[in-house]
Design an enzyme around this catalytic site. Structure first.
Site, PDB file in Angstrom:
ATOM      1  N   ASP A  74       0.840  -1.196   0.000  1.00  0.00           N
ATOM      2  CA  ASP A  74       0.000   0.000   0.000  1.00  0.00           C
ATOM      3  C   ASP A  74       0.874   1.245   0.000  1.00  0.00           C
ATOM      4  OD1 ASP A  74      -2.322  -1.579   0.171  1.00  0.00           O
ATOM      5  OD2 ASP A  74      -1.989  -1.805   2.326  1.00  0.00           O
ATOM      6  N   CYS A  75       0.526   2.159  -0.849  1.00  0.00           N
ATOM      7  CA  CYS A  75       1.266   3.429  -0.999  1.00  0.00           C
ATOM      8  C   CYS A  75       2.713   3.273  -0.558  1.00  0.00           C
ATOM      9  CB  CYS A  75       0.586   4.561  -0.227  1.00  0.00           C
ATOM     10  SG  CYS A  75       0.139   4.160   1.465  1.00  0.00           S
ATOM     11  N   ASN A 115      -0.376   8.674   0.585  1.00  0.00           N
ATOM     12  CA  ASN A 115      -1.113   7.660   1.347  1.00  0.00           C
ATOM     13  C   ASN A 115      -2.618   7.863   1.163  1.00  0.00           C
ATOM     14  OD1 ASN A 115      -1.687   9.835   2.922  1.00  0.00           O
ATOM     15  ND2 ASN A 115      -0.924   8.953   4.836  1.00  0.00           N
ATOM     16  N   TYR A 116      -3.393   6.980   1.776  1.00  0.00           N
ATOM     17  CA  TYR A 116      -4.814   6.986   1.448  1.00  0.00           C
ATOM     18  C   TYR A 116      -5.553   8.205   1.957  1.00  0.00           C
ATOM     19  CZ  TYR A 116      -4.338   2.890  -1.303  1.00  0.00           C
ATOM     20  OH  TYR A 116      -3.993   2.056  -2.330  1.00  0.00           O
ATOM     21  N   PRO A 117      -5.225   8.682   3.146  1.00  0.00           N
ATOM     22  CA  PRO A 117      -5.836   9.967   3.529  1.00  0.00           C
ATOM     23  C   PRO A 117      -5.544  11.070   2.510  1.00  0.00           C
ATOM     24  CG  PRO A 117      -4.817   8.929   5.415  1.00  0.00           C
ATOM     25  CD  PRO A 117      -4.470   8.071   4.228  1.00  0.00           C
ATOM     26  N   GLU A 140       5.249  -5.209  -5.825  1.00  0.00           N
ATOM     27  CA  GLU A 140       4.092  -5.854  -6.415  1.00  0.00           C
ATOM     28  C   GLU A 140       4.485  -7.145  -7.133  1.00  0.00           C
ATOM     29  OE1 GLU A 140       2.322  -2.968  -8.812  1.00  0.00           O
ATOM     30  OE2 GLU A 140       0.999  -4.326  -9.874  1.00  0.00           O
TER      31      GLU A 140
HETATM   32  N1  LIG Z   1       3.893   7.737 -11.010  1.00  0.00           N
HETATM   33  C1  LIG Z   1       4.488   6.996 -10.079  1.00  0.00           C
HETATM   34  C2  LIG Z   1       3.996   5.718  -9.739  1.00  0.00           C
HETATM   35  C3  LIG Z   1       4.656   4.983  -8.765  1.00  0.00           C
HETATM   36  N2  LIG Z   1       5.753   5.475  -8.168  1.00  0.00           N
HETATM   37  C4  LIG Z   1       6.437   4.729  -7.125  1.00  0.00           C
HETATM   38  C5  LIG Z   1       5.936   5.179  -5.787  1.00  0.00           C
HETATM   39  C6  LIG Z   1       5.008   4.089  -5.388  1.00  0.00           C
HETATM   40  O1  LIG Z   1       4.920   3.984  -3.988  1.00  0.00           O
HETATM   41  C7  LIG Z   1       5.637   2.882  -5.979  1.00  0.00           C
HETATM   42  C8  LIG Z   1       4.668   1.743  -6.203  1.00  0.00           C
HETATM   43  O2  LIG Z   1       3.677   2.110  -7.116  1.00  0.00           O
HETATM   44  P1  LIG Z   1       2.152   1.693  -6.908  1.00  0.00           P
HETATM   45  O3  LIG Z   1       1.467   1.879  -8.195  1.00  0.00           O
HETATM   46  O4  LIG Z   1       2.091   0.351  -6.306  1.00  0.00           O
HETATM   47  O5  LIG Z   1       1.581   2.785  -5.935  1.00  0.00           O
HETATM   48  P2  LIG Z   1       1.589   2.807  -4.359  1.00  0.00           P
HETATM   49  O6  LIG Z   1       2.200   1.593  -3.805  1.00  0.00           O
HETATM   50  O7  LIG Z   1       2.206   4.075  -3.928  1.00  0.00           O
HETATM   51  O8  LIG Z   1       0.063   2.864  -4.012  1.00  0.00           O
HETATM   52  P3  LIG Z   1      -0.982   1.682  -4.059  1.00  0.00           P
HETATM   53  O9  LIG Z   1      -1.444   1.503  -2.675  1.00  0.00           O
HETATM   54  O10 LIG Z   1      -2.064   2.121  -4.965  1.00  0.00           O
HETATM   55  O11 LIG Z   1      -0.276   0.476  -4.571  1.00  0.00           O
HETATM   56  O12 LIG Z   1       6.162   3.338  -7.218  1.00  0.00           O
HETATM   57  C9  LIG Z   1       6.227   6.720  -8.527  1.00  0.00           C
HETATM   58  O13 LIG Z   1       7.238   7.145  -7.992  1.00  0.00           O
HETATM   59  N3  LIG Z   1       5.601   7.452  -9.464  1.00  0.00           N
HETATM   60 MG   LIG Z   2       1.639  -0.349  -4.336  1.00  0.00          MG
HETATM   61 MG   LIG Z   3       2.650  -1.516  -7.313  1.00  0.00          MG
END
Ligand SMILES: Nc1ccn([C@H]2C[C@H](O)[C@@H](COP(=O)(O)OP(=O)(O)OP(=O)(O)O)O2)c(=O)n1
Ligand SMILES: [Mg+2]
Ligand SMILES: [Mg+2]
Length: 1076
Positions: free
Chosen positions: A386-387, A423-425, A482
């Site tokens: 998550d994020c 983050n989600y907030p 992931e």
């Molecule tokens: N345009 C972007 C997309 C992603 N990332 C980086 C930051 C993210 O934390 C990480 C993983 O991408 P995710 O798509 O998995 O996004 P998050 O993990 O942040 O959020 P989610 O909870 O939706 O997976 O890659 C980035 O720097 N710029």
């Molecule tokens: Mg992610």
């Molecule tokens: Mg990811």
DNA sequence: ATCCTCCCCTAC
DNA sequence: TAAGGTAGGGGAGGAT
């Protein structure tokens, strides 16, 4: 990523980041209407939310496991039969400390297999090496104390030794924090660790705050009650209850603060808000205890807030403006160190290295059961942190739970730094990755910004994958946060149980939450993860697929991005349900066969892909499209040299070499506004040129020469350049070439030869005469609107006429020659017409040059052949050393054109002699000598007259003046091209330039023999000038000339006249002829 | 038809 | 200030 104009040509749509941010906002509003994701219970039992207990649980679990394995080890060791490699680690006894990649079990099995010992308990007497991955500083210090001088080495030492099939020195593998001078490859493959002190702090803090987390997160265990329902476990929901319901009630004291790494916080004396103060206090308590033993790690390099500094990276330019190529001579390296996209883009390669066995493909074995109906019983789990970037950096900040946090380089409320992750907030305010921080701040003024911590991301990703690999045999990495798991044959019956326990372990190990989607195929599992987030899991059973997809917006399907979404929108398709209304045939007509098919099956929840490992990489490259500004050509060339270094290192890091090199340039579009983004590339035209060489290389100097030529193809004002990329494709394994498998023989060089210089975006000369339509006409005139030069030599010629020439003298290893038995020497000397003896006499006695640096790709090719067929060094007893300085290197950098080895000449030995010396030699017919003699004739006694002038001397070169006043239109044109191509004395560029005007020339026009002769002389002199240093240039020129020859009588005559001389000269210097 | 090259698109 | 990279898939269109 959407740059201001990544789109090509005349596309009207050019959107800046701020615009795309608006896109995001709109989308967000729409999304906001989706039901709040509720969870049905907390996941993992209250007892294990404290990190420390989690760790110790994990440790004891591992210990137990190890004990078992140790028994197995003893059993297996006693029975395992010795192989050739079985003594690889003989005398080595490792103790694995803490978490490692690969796991200690894997390390143990390596030791077992290759004759080493594996100790479960540390003992100074028995252990010879401590194996350890990067650790927090505090741990390192302990480790250092207790290791008592024993080497503390990274696990890759084991892997690499096994790979090399010999015991490598452990020195380069010393733990970063312990090694004074960690050898570095590039920012690409080794994550530097200057921020270790902060890491250490983070970890220490973590243990202290774990109690807080515990009490504040009353999570109950309930992962069984929602089988087949939806979400399982959601800690943030609970924390949401604790803090606030609404996103708008964030405490004021976090307003607009930058949550800096804590060491930095200390610098900010004014600490005016509670959170900062608390942190300082906490830090104050912890630091002395853990940092007492050694102070050498809390280096001052963390003083600078957002800029990562690494100890060994040219410690010269500590401060100043490192934000553009103008100010920072080391821009490429520094830029990549701070680039998040570089980090995630290169993560895959690091993963490959860390999980070498696990990351290879394994989907073939199950291919049979899947071909037709895969969906029938597969269970796929998709896990995603998550994020991710936010979770990692705030895991020790419980006070921030429920508050909007993002990771970004800058906290400037009107800055154009990009949000990496929110983050989600924060997302509930509409904040998204990729937004400018100013837009994010506009949406949510009290957004808390954290800086990046790439080491921590790397570490967590390692832990993440370690867990996944441990729990599931089939893991397909998608990115650092992931992966897909194929849980079809899992021992754990219930995939939801498996998923939740994996998530639990991830949380306990990393302090970060992950979400999981479960379904019958990869597509649906991924879609399920979206629903599951954050910190939940969701199972889309086969029956639920239909319902789930029906209302799903099409851009939720992987593969549908902005462009496809817009196109579909025009067809009034917004949801998967609507997409399904369109026939497959129609989709394929509108979007292409594969894309149409993809749309059709995805909209139905069908996906036949199999979970598998990586395939071999097909290209390696590096781009910089930020901070690129040049004031003059020197700047640009300097930058390119560094870019070549970077790419060369990456090639080597991947163990591959490539044949096709593409230089991409982003050129500021005419009348384009200043980039919206600070130091961004703005609205640009994308231009590119590429060249293919006959033999793969990773050699940095060859790269640099190629790139310099490619740059010349653009005829661009370097002030207009906003971005540059260099990419290498047509990759081949460097390993294979070293082992001398068929591929790289001189023969292949000369028979598979193929080079091209192409202007991919525009035909030659476009930039100069920008919107001159005649230019494109000119180019259309040429096949493929490029000057690509094809090799038409039939393959059978290669096999029936293998190369028969000895390597050039300059490629011989003087030492080896000297050491040849006298009779062999004289045979060789004969082959070289007596020149060998002179050559040896004139050679420097030193010829230590193990790397092929500075060699043309032709030389490299020859060398490779030699390596493969010549094996043994010869005893030393040669009378032939005269030790005169080598004279034949005028004007060249020292150390270039250094001899290699002596194999080549054996080609000419009688078969029985060949067999004696080198058993594995390509059979070669005798050399046909006529071209050689012709060459010598021409070069030695070219007649007097005006040809005698040095046509290439002067500035501009003398030929230009002569040609200008020539009566021959063709020569005049060449002179004109000299000026047009930017006063270059690189002939290929001049020739290149003439292509765009080819159509203007009356190709059938009259010309005198005299004209042909002049042109020939120009070429001969050029060959002379370039042959030693830049055969690539000659090669390209003659490929071009050959092309011209097909269209012009003039060039045909020139080509035919000069070719023999060319080949003779090449033969003379390199022992082969160029295949043109 | 099939392959190859030059791009664009997508995802993280 | 700020660090807009990387690599694969695949479509369009030309060569074979
Ligand atoms: N345009 C972007 C997309 C992603 N990332 C980086 C930051 C993210 O934390 C990480 C993983 O991408 P995710 O798509 O998995 O996004 P998050 O993990 O942040 O959020 P989610 O909870 O939706 O997976 O890659 C980035 O720097 N710029
Ligand atoms: Mg992610
Ligand atoms: Mg990811």
């Amino acid at each position: 990523m959407s740059l201001d104009s990544s789109r090509s040509g005349n596309s009207k749509r050019s959107f800046s980041n701020s615009i795309s941010s608006n896109d995001y906002i709109k989308k967000k509003k729409k999304k906001k209407t989706t039901p709040n994701q509720k969870t049905l219970g907390a996941a993992w039992g209250s007892k294990s939310n404290s990190r420390k207990p989690a760790f110790s649980d994990f440790a004891s679990y591992m210990t137990e496991k190890n004990r078992k394995l140790h028994n197995q080890f003893e059993a297996q060791a006693s029975t395992s039969s010795l192989t050739l490699s079985a003594s690889l680690f003989s005398g080595v006894s490792i103790f694995v400390d803490g978490f490692t990649i690969p796991s200690n079990q894997e390390l143990r099995s390596y030791m077992l297999k290759y004759g080493g010992r594996f100790e479960n308990y540390f003992s100074r007497h028995r252990v010879t090496h401590i194996i350890c991955s990067n650790l927090p500083d505090s741990k390192v210090k302990n480790l250092r104390a207790f290791s008592a001088g024993l080497p503390v080495v990274k696990p890759t030492w084991i892997l690499d030794s096994v790979a090399a099939n010999r015991l490598l020195s452990w020195v380069p593998y010393q733990l970063d924090q312990l090694a004074n001078n960690q050898p570095k490859l590039s920012a690409f493959f080794t994550l530097k660790s200057s921020k270790m002190s902060e890491d250490a702090y983070t970890n220490d803090l973590c243990q202290v705050v774990s109690d807080i987390e515990d009490s504040s997160m009353r999570v109950g265990r309930s992962d069984s009650e929602d089988r087949h329902s939806s979400k399982v476990g959601d800690m943030s929901e609970l924390s949401g209850q604790i803090s606030t319901e609404s996103d708008d009630t964030i405490p004021e004291n976090t307003n607009a603060i930058m949550m800096e790494e804590l060491t930095s916080v200390r610098e900010h004396a004014g600490g005016s808000n509670a959170a900062t103060k608390d942190e300082r206090n906490v830090k104050g308590e912890l630091e002395p205890a853990h940092q007492a033993p050694s102070t050498s790690f809390s280096t001052p390099c963390s003083d600078e807030l957002n800029v990562k500094e690494y100890p060994n990276s040219s410690g010269t330019k500590p401060s100043k403006q490192c934000h553009s190529t103008l100010a920072d001579p080391n821009f490429v390296e520094n830029y990549f160190k701070s680039s998040r996209l570089h980090f995630i883009g290169t993560w895959r390669n690091r993963y490959r290295k860390r999980f070498p066995t696990l990351s290879t493909g394994f989907n073939n074995e199950s291919a049979n059961n899947s071909a037709s109906d895969i969906s029938h019983n597969s269970v796929i789990i998709h896990v995603d942190m998550d994020c991710f970037f936010v979770s990692v950096v705030i895991r020790n900040h419980p006070e921030l739970l429920g508050q909007p946090v993002a990771v970004c380089h800058s906290n400037n409320s009107n800055g154009t730094a990009e949000i990496s992750s929110a983050n989600y907030p924060a997302r509930s305010h509409g904040i998204r990755a990729g937004m400018f921080v100013r837009d994010a701040k506009a949406l949510c003024p009290h957004l808390v910004i954290f800086p990046y911590n790439f080491e921590a991301y790397e570490e967590v990703a390692d832990q993440f994958y370690s867990i996944l690999h441990q729990r599931c045999k089939k893991v397909q990495a998608v990115s650092c946060d992931e992966a897909f798991l194929d849980a079809t044959d899992s021992e754990v019956e219930d995939p939801e149980l498996l998923a939740s326990s994996i998530r639990e372990e991830i949380y306990k190990t990393t302090g970060c939450t992950a979400s999981a989607g479960i379904a019958g195929n990869m597509l649906m599992a991924r879609i399920a993860t979206r629903t599951a987030k954050p910190n939940g899991q969701y199972h889309i059973t086969t029956e639920k697929v239909e319902d789930h997809l029906c209302q799903l917006p099409i851009n939720a399907l992987p593969g549908i991005g902005y462009v496809l979404q817009e196109k579909l929108k025009k067809q009034n398709v917004h949801t998967c349900g609507q997409l399904r209304m369109i026939s497959k045939a129609s989709l394929q007509k509108d979007y292409g066969m594969k894309t149409g098919e993809m749309l059709w099956i995805y909209s139905r929840g069908i996906d036949n892909r199999l979970v598998g490992g990586f395939q071999e990489s097909k290209s390696v490259g590096a781009d910089v499209n930020w901070g690129v500004r040049f004031k003059d050509i020197k700047d640009c060339e300097h930058f390119l040299i560094n870019l070549c270094k970077e790419v060369s290192l990456r090639l080597q890091g991947c163990g591959v070499q490539g044949r096709t090199f593409t230089l991409k340039i982003k050129k500021r579009r005419k009348n384009a506004d200043e980039p919206a983004k600070f130091m961004g590339c703005g609205d640009c035209e994308n231009l590119s040129h590429s060249v293919t060489i006959p033999v793969a290389t990773d050699n940095v100097e060859i790269l640099q020469r190629i790139v310099k030529q490619l740059l010349g193809c653009f005829y661009i004002d370097v002030k207009e350049i906003r971005g540059i990329g260099l990419h290498v494709s047509r990759l081949e394994s460097a390993e294979a070439s070293k082992q001398g498998t068929v591929k790289y023989t001189l023969k292949s060089w000369l028979t598979s030869g193929y080079a091209s210089i192409e202007n991919q975006k525009y035909p030659m000369g476009h930039d100069k005469q920008n919107r001159d339509s005649t230019c494109s006409r000119a180019c259309r005139d040429l096949p493929g609107s490029s000057v690509e030069m094809d090799n038409k030599i039939p393959n059978n010629q290669a096999s029936t006429n293998p190369i028969s020439t000895p390597p050039p003298l300059c490629n011989l290893d003087v030492e080896v020659i000297r050491n040849l038995p006298p009779e062999v020497f004289s045979e060789l000397n004969e082959i070289y017409g007596g020149k060998l003896i002179d050559y040896i006499a004139n050679s420097k006695s030193t010829s230590e040059n193990s790397s092929p640096s500075g060699n043309s790709f032709l030389e490299q090719a020859i060398k490779k052949e030699e390596e493969l067929s010549y094996s043994k060094p010869v005893p030393q007893n040669n009378p032939l050393s005269k030790n005169k300085a080598k004279q034949n290197e005028a004007g060249t950098g020292e150390g270039e054109a250094v001899p290699y080895s002596v194999c080549g000449p054996y080609f000419k030995l009688p078969a029985h002699r060949r067999a004696e010396i080198c058993s594995n030699v390509v059979v070669a017919p005798p050399l046909e000598n006529h071209s050689l003699s012709v060459g010598i004739e021409i070069s030695e006694n070219f007649p007097g007259s005006s040809y005698h002038d040095n046509l290439w001397a002067g500035n501009p070169p003398n030929w230009v003046g002569k040609f200008k006043v020539s009566s021959c239109l063709m020569l005049k044109k060449l002179a004109e091209m000299y000026y047009k191509s930017g006063l270059t004395s690189t002939l290929s560029l001049v020739l290149h330039q003439i292509i765009s005007e080819f159509y203007e020339l009356n190709l059938a026009q009259q010309f005198s023999d005299e004209t042909v002769n002049i042109m020939c002389e120009l070429l001969r002199q050029y060959i002379k000038v370039k042959i030693e240093r830049d055969i690539e240039e000659i090669y390209i020129c003659f490929r071009l000339l050959k092309r011209f020859a097909a269209k012009s009588q003039f060039f045909l005559q020139v080509y035919n006249s000069v070719c023999p001389y060319l080949q003779a000269t090449v033969d003379d210097n390199y022992g082969g002829t160029l295949l043109l």
